[in-house]
Every structure is written in structure tokens, then in C-alpha cells.
Scaffold this motif. Sequence first.
Motif, PDB file in Angstrom:
ATOM      1  N   SER A 119       0.490  -1.391  -0.068  1.00  0.00           N
ATOM      2  CA  SER A 119      -0.318   0.276  -0.003  1.00  0.00           C
ATOM      3  C   SER A 119       0.637   1.222  -0.363  1.00  0.00           C
ATOM      4  CB  SER A 119      -0.630   0.280   1.403  1.00  0.00           C
ATOM      5  OG  SER A 119      -1.528  -0.845   1.044  1.00  0.00           O
ATOM      6  N   TRP A 120       1.869   0.963   0.888  1.00  0.00           N
ATOM      7  CA  TRP A 120       2.627   2.515   0.880  1.00  0.00           C
ATOM      8  C   TRP A 120       3.514   2.777  -0.544  1.00  0.00           C
ATOM      9  CZ3 TRP A 120       7.913   1.847   0.000  1.00  0.00           C
ATOM     10  CH2 TRP A 120       8.544   3.691   0.022  1.00  0.00           C
ATOM     11  N   LEU A 121       4.294   1.418  -1.189  1.00  0.00           N
ATOM     12  CA  LEU A 121       4.935   1.239  -2.360  1.00  0.00           C
ATOM     13  C   LEU A 121       3.755   1.805  -3.433  1.00  0.00           C
ATOM     14  CD1 LEU A 121       7.219   0.751  -4.134  1.00  0.00           C
ATOM     15  CD2 LEU A 121       6.269  -1.637  -4.305  1.00  0.00           C
ATOM     16  N   MET A 122       2.210   1.369  -3.759  1.00  0.00           N
ATOM     17  CA  MET A 122       1.617   1.827  -4.476  1.00  0.00           C
ATOM     18  C   MET A 122       1.295   3.823  -4.153  1.00  0.00           C
ATOM     19  SD  MET A 122       1.801  -0.418  -6.320  1.00  0.00           S
ATOM     20  CE  MET A 122       0.935   0.085  -7.784  1.00  0.00           C
ATOM     21  N   ALA A 123       1.916   4.322  -3.485  1.00  0.00           N
ATOM     22  CA  ALA A 123       1.630   5.500  -3.061  1.00  0.00           C
ATOM     23  C   ALA A 123       2.752   6.535  -3.167  1.00  0.00           C
ATOM     24  CB  ALA A 123       1.577   6.112  -1.478  1.00  0.00           C
ATOM     25  N   GLN A 124       3.953   5.934  -4.014  1.00  0.00           N
ATOM     26  CA  GLN A 124       5.256   6.491  -4.281  1.00  0.00           C
ATOM     27  C   GLN A 124       5.094   6.545  -5.685  1.00  0.00           C
ATOM     28  OE1 GLN A 124       6.524   7.057  -1.417  1.00  0.00           O
ATOM     29  NE2 GLN A 124       5.113   6.130  -0.189  1.00  0.00           N
ATOM     30  N   GLY A 161      -1.482  -3.099  -7.488  1.00  0.00           N
ATOM     31  CA  GLY A 161      -0.959  -3.774  -6.389  1.00  0.00           C
ATOM     32  C   GLY A 161      -0.597  -4.823  -6.350  1.00  0.00           C
ATOM     33  N   VAL A 162      -0.899  -5.055  -6.959  1.00  0.00           N
ATOM     34  CA  VAL A 162      -1.040  -7.021  -7.978  1.00  0.00           C
ATOM     35  C   VAL A 162       0.619  -7.525  -8.047  1.00  0.00           C
ATOM     36  CG1 VAL A 162      -2.213  -9.201  -8.755  1.00  0.00           C
ATOM     37  CG2 VAL A 162      -3.135  -7.858  -7.838  1.00  0.00           C
TER      38      VAL A 162
END
Length: 211
Positions: A119-124, A161-162
Motif C-alpha cells: 500500500s505504501w509502495l503504490m503511493a510513491q 498493487g498485484v
Amino acid sequence: LLPGQVLQYHPSLVVSSPLRRSLQTMGLVFQGYHPSPPADLSEAPTTPVRFVGHPAVTAKNYKAKPENRGIPVPRLREALRRIPRGNEFDMSLMDSLDDWCPLSETEEQFSLRVSSFVSWLMAQPETVVALFTHGGVIQQLSKIKSPLHGGMVVCTVTPSGVFSKGVRLHPPERPLCSPYSVGSLPPSAAAGASSGSSSSTTDFSPPEPSP
């Protein structure tokens, strides 16, 4: 060999487990690496590499192994001073954590913390990411069983995010300290994660080996 494998993708975001063996591997790979400026001055300037320590990608610790116990954040910051590029690391995700590495955890707890990282990664904003982590995390993300120690896994990530099933690259004869993976987010991943504007993935297959 490993530095060449990962640097050919020119990652703009480097995320590492805060365990020292991952940070040391990162330092060996990225020491002396800086993106080349564009040859054409009309092109956008090169974005510096961003380094982040993330507690959610620390080693799976369901057996409470002592080698998977982290050190307090002040000591970790001191250790980073002795690691190449360590002084560039953003450790703000850990500032409010008294104990960032669980003494033991269930499979469900482990799965939840890896999901929190996704979830964090997808917001970067970055689209090519190098992740220095551990076998359990790589297995959870890329669905590869028993990743090679010191090896590299390449995969793509959808806007939701998959992770695709990873492509495993062979490690060198003398592996470094920790496995790592490189993931590619679609160019619209940051927007797609919040608005659902895209469902495509970026082609991030490893290059064909030279004859």
C-alpha cells in the motif's frame, strides 16, 4: 555481477529492510552509482535516487530467530554512517517505532505487514524500484518459492498493487548478504492506485543474455 544486474534498470527508488545485512548489500550495489545526466539538455533533468528504510520488509520472524532481531533506531542510524550511501537513507518511517522488528509473528501478521508495504509502495511517485529484503518477503510478493540467497527477482506491479510472478536471475558464485528484487510500477501507477485510471503493467522483463 549483482550490481550490474540491478543498476541496468536505473531504479529511482531504493527500499531496504532495516536489518544490517540488507543495508550492507544495498551499499555494495549502489556505492558510487549516480544516474547519468541527460545528453540532450532539453530533456528533463535526472532524478536523484531516493533511499528509504522500511520496517515492513524486515525478515519473516515466526521462529524468533536472533539474527532477525533489529537494533534500536539510534544504533541503526550510527551503523548507517559506516555503510555506503547510508547517510542518504530516509529512516523517518521508523522514527516513532520503539521496537520495529517483531520478536515473533504469525503468518497472518507477516502477511498483513507485507500488504502494508505494498500500500505504501503504490503511493510513491517512482516507477522503477529496487527492494533489498529477505526470502520470506520476496516469496510473499512474487510467489517464487525459496528465492536464491543473494539473488535477484524481477517483476512488475499493477496499479492495484498485484505483483507478477517474479523472474529469477541467477546469483553470482559468491553472493552478497541478502536477496533483493527489482519491481517496475506502471507510469500511471500512483494515479491508478487512487483513481483506478489504469490497469496495465509495464514490461519489465530481464534483457536477453548476450550470446
